[in-house]
Design a protein around this motif. Structure first.
Motif, PDB file in Angstrom:
ATOM      1  N   GLY A 120      54.911  67.802  58.170  1.00 40.82           N
ATOM      2  CA  GLY A 120      53.887  67.366  59.120  1.00 40.82           C
ATOM      3  C   GLY A 120      52.784  68.388  59.258  1.00 40.82           C
ATOM      4  O   GLY A 120      52.890  69.517  58.798  1.00 40.82           O
ATOM      5  N   GLY A 121      51.713  67.986  59.902  1.00 41.60           N
ATOM      6  CA  GLY A 121      50.586  68.878  60.123  1.00 41.60           C
ATOM      7  C   GLY A 121      50.226  68.994  61.587  1.00 41.60           C
ATOM      8  O   GLY A 121      49.087  69.298  61.934  1.00 41.60           O
ATOM      9  N   GLY A 122      51.193  68.749  62.459  1.00 44.44           N
ATOM     10  CA  GLY A 122      50.931  68.776  63.894  1.00 44.44           C
ATOM     11  C   GLY A 122      50.414  70.105  64.398  1.00 44.44           C
ATOM     12  O   GLY A 122      49.416  70.157  65.126  1.00 44.44           O
ATOM     13  N   ARG A 123      51.071  71.172  64.039  1.00 41.48           N
ATOM     14  CA  ARG A 123      50.639  72.493  64.514  1.00 41.48           C
ATOM     15  C   ARG A 123      49.233  72.825  64.019  1.00 41.48           C
ATOM     16  O   ARG A 123      48.431  73.390  64.747  1.00 41.48           O
ATOM     17  N   ARG A 124      48.968  72.446  62.784  1.00 40.58           N
ATOM     18  CA  ARG A 124      47.655  72.730  62.193  1.00 40.58           C
ATOM     19  C   ARG A 124      46.551  71.925  62.876  1.00 40.58           C
ATOM     20  O   ARG A 124      45.473  72.450  63.139  1.00 40.58           O
ATOM     21  N   THR A 125      46.813  70.657  63.186  1.00 40.15           N
ATOM     22  CA  THR A 125      45.742  69.801  63.695  1.00 40.15           C
ATOM     23  C   THR A 125      45.616  69.775  65.208  1.00 40.15           C
ATOM     24  O   THR A 125      44.505  69.648  65.725  1.00 40.15           O
ATOM     25  N   ILE A 126      46.733  69.871  65.928  1.00 43.64           N
ATOM     26  CA  ILE A 126      46.667  69.768  67.397  1.00 43.64           C
ATOM     27  C   ILE A 126      47.415  70.869  68.118  1.00 43.64           C
ATOM     28  O   ILE A 126      47.509  70.871  69.340  1.00 43.64           O
ATOM     29  N   GLY A 127      47.947  71.825  67.369  1.00 48.31           N
ATOM     30  CA  GLY A 127      48.781  72.873  67.955  1.00 48.31           C
ATOM     31  C   GLY A 127      48.106  73.688  69.043  1.00 48.31           C
ATOM     32  O   GLY A 127      48.735  74.069  70.025  1.00 48.31           O
ATOM     33  N   ASP A 128      46.827  73.938  68.905  1.00 43.35           N
ATOM     34  CA  ASP A 128      46.114  74.725  69.917  1.00 43.35           C
ATOM     35  C   ASP A 128      45.871  73.920  71.194  1.00 43.35           C
ATOM     36  O   ASP A 128      45.742  74.488  72.271  1.00 43.35           O
ATOM     37  N   PHE A 129      45.838  72.602  71.086  1.00 47.69           N
ATOM     38  CA  PHE A 129      45.531  71.736  72.220  1.00 47.69           C
ATOM     39  C   PHE A 129      46.783  71.177  72.895  1.00 47.69           C
ATOM     40  O   PHE A 129      46.862  71.105  74.114  1.00 47.69           O
ATOM     41  N   ALA A 130      47.753  70.767  72.089  1.00 45.17           N
ATOM     42  CA  ALA A 130      48.988  70.154  72.597  1.00 45.17           C
ATOM     43  C   ALA A 130      50.177  70.734  71.836  1.00 45.17           C
ATOM     44  O   ALA A 130      50.758  70.074  70.975  1.00 45.17           O
ATOM     45  N   PRO A 131      50.543  71.981  72.141  1.00 48.55           N
ATOM     46  CA  PRO A 131      51.564  72.663  71.339  1.00 48.55           C
ATOM     47  C   PRO A 131      52.925  71.965  71.315  1.00 48.55           C
ATOM     48  O   PRO A 131      53.572  71.940  70.266  1.00 48.55           O
ATOM     49  N   LYS A 132      53.379  71.420  72.414  1.00 47.36           N
ATOM     50  CA  LYS A 132      54.686  70.755  72.418  1.00 47.36           C
ATOM     51  C   LYS A 132      54.658  69.487  71.573  1.00 47.36           C
ATOM     52  O   LYS A 132      55.585  69.212  70.806  1.00 47.36           O
ATOM     53  N   PHE A 133      53.582  68.708  71.702  1.00 47.18           N
ATOM     54  CA  PHE A 133      53.437  67.494  70.893  1.00 47.18           C
ATOM     55  C   PHE A 133      53.385  67.856  69.410  1.00 47.18           C
ATOM     56  O   PHE A 133      54.000  67.189  68.570  1.00 47.18           O
ATOM     57  N   ALA A 134      52.684  68.926  69.072  1.00 46.23           N
ATOM     58  CA  ALA A 134      52.614  69.398  67.694  1.00 46.23           C
ATOM     59  C   ALA A 134      53.994  69.805  67.193  1.00 46.23           C
ATOM     60  O   ALA A 134      54.379  69.493  66.062  1.00 46.23           O
ATOM     61  N   GLU A 135      54.743  70.499  68.036  1.00 45.72           N
ATOM     62  CA  GLU A 135      56.103  70.914  67.680  1.00 45.72           C
ATOM     63  C   GLU A 135      56.986  69.698  67.417  1.00 45.72           C
ATOM     64  O   GLU A 135      57.719  69.651  66.420  1.00 45.72           O
TER      65      GLU A 135
END
Length: 108
Positions: free
Chosen positions: A9-24
């Protein structure tokens, strides 16, 4: 089942700074766990995911998953055919939106 490429996945890369738990959760649960289960091939998971995104009218996510589907061995012809088939089950406007997204993604 044959060996398949690890789905990442690319959650941390795309939204990690804004929504870290969702990215995780995106990276560690959805992709690391669910997408890499061996009970379904990644190709099948991609077709299912594209179908659900078309049916839900989720154009932004569809754009990403059309590319992922191609990486997982689904051809552009198969994806267009799936969208055409879904027009009768998910609705014409959703299929038209999906076709527009696919045309843009495949041309890139």
């Amino acid at each position: 089942m044959t060996e398949q490429a690890q789905q990442i996945g690319g959650g941390r890369r795309t939204i990690g700074d804004f929504a870290p738990k969702f990215a995780e959760l995106t990276d560690d649960v959805l992709f690391e766990d669910v997408w890499n289960r061996t009970e379904l091939a990644a190709r099948d998971r991609s077709l299912i995911t594209v179908a659900v995104l078309v049916a839900g009218g989720d154009a932004d996510q569809l754009a990403f998953h059309l590319g992922r589907a191609k990486e997982n061995g689904v051809t552009e012809t198969e994806l267009v055919e799936a969208i055409t088939h879904l027009a009768f089950y998910a609705g014409w406007p959703k299929a038209m939106t999906a076709t527009t997204v696919a045309k843009r993604i495949f041309a890139a």
